[in-house]
Design a protein around this motif. Sequence first.
Motif, PDB file in Angstrom:
ATOM      1  N   THR A  36      38.176  93.170  68.617  1.00  0.00           N
ATOM      2  CA  THR A  36      37.254  92.679  67.598  1.00  0.00           C
ATOM      3  C   THR A  36      37.279  91.166  67.480  1.00  0.00           C
ATOM      4  O   THR A  36      36.237  90.515  67.319  1.00  0.00           O
ATOM      5  CB  THR A  36      37.601  93.315  66.238  1.00  0.00           C
ATOM      6  N   VAL A  37      38.481  90.587  67.556  1.00  0.00           N
ATOM      7  CA  VAL A  37      38.606  89.130  67.411  1.00  0.00           C
ATOM      8  C   VAL A  37      37.811  88.417  68.492  1.00  0.00           C
ATOM      9  O   VAL A  37      37.118  87.417  68.238  1.00  0.00           O
ATOM     10  CB  VAL A  37      40.090  88.710  67.465  1.00  0.00           C
ATOM     11  N   LEU A  38      37.868  88.923  69.728  1.00  0.00           N
ATOM     12  CA  LEU A  38      37.154  88.293  70.833  1.00  0.00           C
ATOM     13  C   LEU A  38      35.645  88.423  70.654  1.00  0.00           C
ATOM     14  O   LEU A  38      34.886  87.491  70.947  1.00  0.00           O
ATOM     15  CB  LEU A  38      37.589  88.933  72.159  1.00  0.00           C
ATOM     16  N   ILE A  39      35.194  89.584  70.156  1.00  0.00           N
ATOM     17  CA  ILE A  39      33.763  89.791  69.916  1.00  0.00           C
ATOM     18  C   ILE A  39      33.258  88.815  68.845  1.00  0.00           C
ATOM     19  O   ILE A  39      32.214  88.171  69.003  1.00  0.00           O
ATOM     20  CB  ILE A  39      33.487  91.242  69.472  1.00  0.00           C
ATOM     21  N   ILE A  40      34.045  88.718  67.753  1.00  0.00           N
ATOM     22  CA  ILE A  40      33.659  87.782  66.679  1.00  0.00           C
ATOM     23  C   ILE A  40      33.633  86.348  67.202  1.00  0.00           C
ATOM     24  O   ILE A  40      32.746  85.552  66.875  1.00  0.00           O
ATOM     25  CB  ILE A  40      34.630  87.913  65.485  1.00  0.00           C
ATOM     26  N   GLY A  41      34.613  86.021  68.044  1.00  0.00           N
ATOM     27  CA  GLY A  41      34.644  84.681  68.627  1.00  0.00           C
ATOM     28  C   GLY A  41      33.424  84.398  69.485  1.00  0.00           C
ATOM     29  O   GLY A  41      32.861  83.294  69.449  1.00  0.00           O
ATOM     30  N   GLN A  42      33.008  85.413  70.280  1.00  0.00           N
ATOM     31  CA  GLN A  42      31.819  85.244  71.113  1.00  0.00           C
ATOM     32  C   GLN A  42      30.571  85.034  70.258  1.00  0.00           C
ATOM     33  O   GLN A  42      29.737  84.176  70.547  1.00  0.00           O
ATOM     34  CB  GLN A  42      31.612  86.475  72.003  1.00  0.00           C
ATOM     35  N   LEU A  43      30.442  85.859  69.208  1.00  0.00           N
ATOM     36  CA  LEU A  43      29.283  85.730  68.324  1.00  0.00           C
ATOM     37  C   LEU A  43      29.254  84.361  67.648  1.00  0.00           C
ATOM     38  O   LEU A  43      28.217  83.674  67.612  1.00  0.00           O
ATOM     39  CB  LEU A  43      29.300  86.829  67.261  1.00  0.00           C
ATOM     40  N   ALA A  44      30.410  83.949  67.111  1.00  0.00           N
ATOM     41  CA  ALA A  44      30.474  82.652  66.431  1.00  0.00           C
ATOM     42  C   ALA A  44      30.196  81.511  67.407  1.00  0.00           C
ATOM     43  O   ALA A  44      29.473  80.551  67.081  1.00  0.00           O
ATOM     44  CB  ALA A  44      31.851  82.472  65.789  1.00  0.00           C
ATOM     45  N   GLY A  45      30.751  81.614  68.626  1.00  0.00           N
ATOM     46  CA  GLY A  45      30.519  80.577  69.632  1.00  0.00           C
ATOM     47  C   GLY A  45      29.063  80.502  70.046  1.00  0.00           C
ATOM     48  O   GLY A  45      28.498  79.411  70.200  1.00  0.00           O
ATOM     49  N   GLY A  46      28.432  81.673  70.222  1.00  0.00           N
ATOM     50  CA  GLY A  46      27.014  81.692  70.587  1.00  0.00           C
ATOM     51  C   GLY A  46      26.145  81.073  69.517  1.00  0.00           C
ATOM     52  O   GLY A  46      25.220  80.289  69.809  1.00  0.00           O
ATOM     53  N   ILE A  47      26.430  81.418  68.243  1.00  0.00           N
ATOM     54  CA  ILE A  47      25.674  80.844  67.129  1.00  0.00           C
ATOM     55  C   ILE A  47      25.879  79.331  67.072  1.00  0.00           C
ATOM     56  O   ILE A  47      24.934  78.560  66.890  1.00  0.00           O
ATOM     57  CB  ILE A  47      26.091  81.498  65.796  1.00  0.00           C
ATOM     58  N   GLY A  48      27.152  78.908  67.222  1.00  0.00           N
ATOM     59  CA  GLY A  48      27.448  77.478  67.178  1.00  0.00           C
ATOM     60  C   GLY A  48      26.732  76.710  68.277  1.00  0.00           C
ATOM     61  O   GLY A  48      26.167  75.633  68.045  1.00  0.00           O
ATOM     62  N   LEU A  49      26.738  77.267  69.494  1.00  0.00           N
ATOM     63  CA  LEU A  49      26.036  76.615  70.606  1.00  0.00           C
ATOM     64  C   LEU A  49      24.539  76.539  70.334  1.00  0.00           C
ATOM     65  O   LEU A  49      23.890  75.522  70.624  1.00  0.00           O
ATOM     66  CB  LEU A  49      26.296  77.382  71.912  1.00  0.00           C
ATOM     67  N   PHE A  50      23.997  77.608  69.771  1.00  0.00           N
ATOM     68  CA  PHE A  50      22.559  77.629  69.493  1.00  0.00           C
ATOM     69  C   PHE A  50      22.203  76.587  68.426  1.00  0.00           C
ATOM     70  O   PHE A  50      21.218  75.852  68.561  1.00  0.00           O
ATOM     71  CB  PHE A  50      22.138  79.027  69.033  1.00  0.00           C
ATOM     72  N   LEU A  51      23.001  76.515  67.358  1.00  0.00           N
ATOM     73  CA  LEU A  51      22.730  75.526  66.307  1.00  0.00           C
ATOM     74  C   LEU A  51      22.844  74.105  66.840  1.00  0.00           C
ATOM     75  O   LEU A  51      22.028  73.233  66.509  1.00  0.00           O
ATOM     76  CB  LEU A  51      23.711  75.731  65.142  1.00  0.00           C
ATOM     77  N   LEU A  52      23.861  73.861  67.679  1.00  0.00           N
ATOM     78  CA  LEU A  52      24.016  72.539  68.276  1.00  0.00           C
ATOM     79  C   LEU A  52      22.821  72.221  69.176  1.00  0.00           C
ATOM     80  O   LEU A  52      22.316  71.088  69.186  1.00  0.00           O
ATOM     81  CB  LEU A  52      25.317  72.478  69.078  1.00  0.00           C
TER      82      LEU A  52
END
Length: 570
Positions: A3-19
């Motif tokens: 779960t931690v890795l999935i959440i990390g992927q989601l958060a990273g994807g969102i962060g990259l998109f916002l940037l």
Amino acid sequence: MNTVLIIGQLAGGIGLFLLAMKFITDGLKLAGGDALRTLLGQWTKTPAQGIATGCLLTAVVQSSSAVTVATIGFVNAGLLTLFQAVGVIYGSNIGTTMTAWLVAILGFNIKVELFALPMIGIGIPMWFLSPTSRKGAAGQVFAGFGLFFIGIDTLKNAFQTVAQSVNFAIVTEYGIVGVILLVGIGFLLTVLTQSSSAAIAMTLTAASGGVLGLPSAAAMVIGSNLGTTSTAFFASLGATPNAKRVAAAHIVFNAVTGIVALAILPLLIWFILETGRVLKLDETPTVVLALFHTTFNILGVVLLWPFTQRLVAWLRHQYRTTEEDDTRPRYLDDTVMATPALAMNALIMEIDRIGVLARQTAVAILTHGSDYGRRLQSRKETLMQLVETVGDFINKTQKLSLDAQDAAVLSQTLRATHYFAEATDLVIGVAGLRTTAQRLQDHSVIQDLTDYMRTATNWLAKIELRSTKSNIDFIQQGYESLEQDYQTIKDRLLRSGATAQIGLRELDHLLDLLSRLSRALERQLKGVKILVLLLEERNLTVAKKEGRPKHQEQKDKKMKIDDNEKTRLV
């Protein structure tokens, strides 16, 4: 995958998109600030042009918030009417659906390793080497699109993993309650990220990965669209009345559109699917949702357009007491800072407003004399408060990434502000001139003083901010004529003092009052000419970037005040 890795992927994807969205939006605003200003100023004369312009600009800039802020700046500056601005707001909501089409058409059909990383590798060095130039802005946009594709790819992989391990079917089993819950999730995602583009990209990637069904994803898209009203709401807090009116129009449009889309959601989805079959579009969830997003925003324009006049009339009626408060800025707030070109225009307009108030004060003093005295302190406090507000705005603007021209504008606007403040201080001390003049024995001198004050009043009343050669000539010639009259009256008074027709104490007092008035008029001249010069220079800059004919540029250059004249002015 844990779960931690999935959440990390989601958060990273969102962060990259916002940037990515920030890079794209900031880069395009810097690269096309003047073009944005020109399009809004010249291509919104009719309602249809306003909608088309709002749609086009938002599709290019990839930010309805940026276009809304620019629109507020133009309404504040008097370059757009509220009716025109509402048309731009309608169009910007259609234009913001371009993000969904980018995700649907390119986001899942591009090999990230072939395109995205090279785009970042080329764009970032361009931006670092020249961060405030157009070349650097282009690099920022280039890198932004590379990050955009990487962010989408990261989200896609994360949601595919979620679809294999989590069952979301239970969310859609609660009927209308489930739909409202999904709308709320879409709304919350937009509020948290402050980007409907990010929320919609997440929704589309979730639907593509099988996490969300089509009706569920459609409900979240509606929620994301409604969530953009939070950005408008936050932007309007503490803003100018015009900013609040434009933000209110944005909120009304999205609220009405969202409610209607929810009410006919099954019918809309059926219509979209049938339209897709007729147009032979790919029936993948991302394409269907992109078409859905565009369709219900166009539907909102169709539904609201017949009522636009009433909406504008209602908006004009709102916030009237705030607008009538002279102590509050009418053109300046934090929203216009998002685009330096618009911040400069708003600043010039607010300083001109200070100049107008200063001239109105001078006219009242010269016309009514000491009878106006009891209102002077209140008027002075109003002007000083506006001057302080302008100073704060300039300090904030100096912290932005400005090019050399805009930095020079700030310096000149600050100087003009001080000239108007000094003119007010000086003219307040002239309140007793009319009464003092009436006590003179020589009626011809009284008449000369009366004519001088009348001429000064007429000159002050006719000054207005227009960047034309004839306007500069009128201001300059009027002042030179007044200066000649001042010297003539001064000589007559000195001769009267030498022949003992006027007592020395009375003579000194009269000369002091006249000197104050002359210096106040000079400060007005300097302040207004600085603003006129700034407007003219900015217009010339736009003309060059738009490629106006060379002979027209040469003709315009002849109208400029040369550098020596500019130095003498300040």
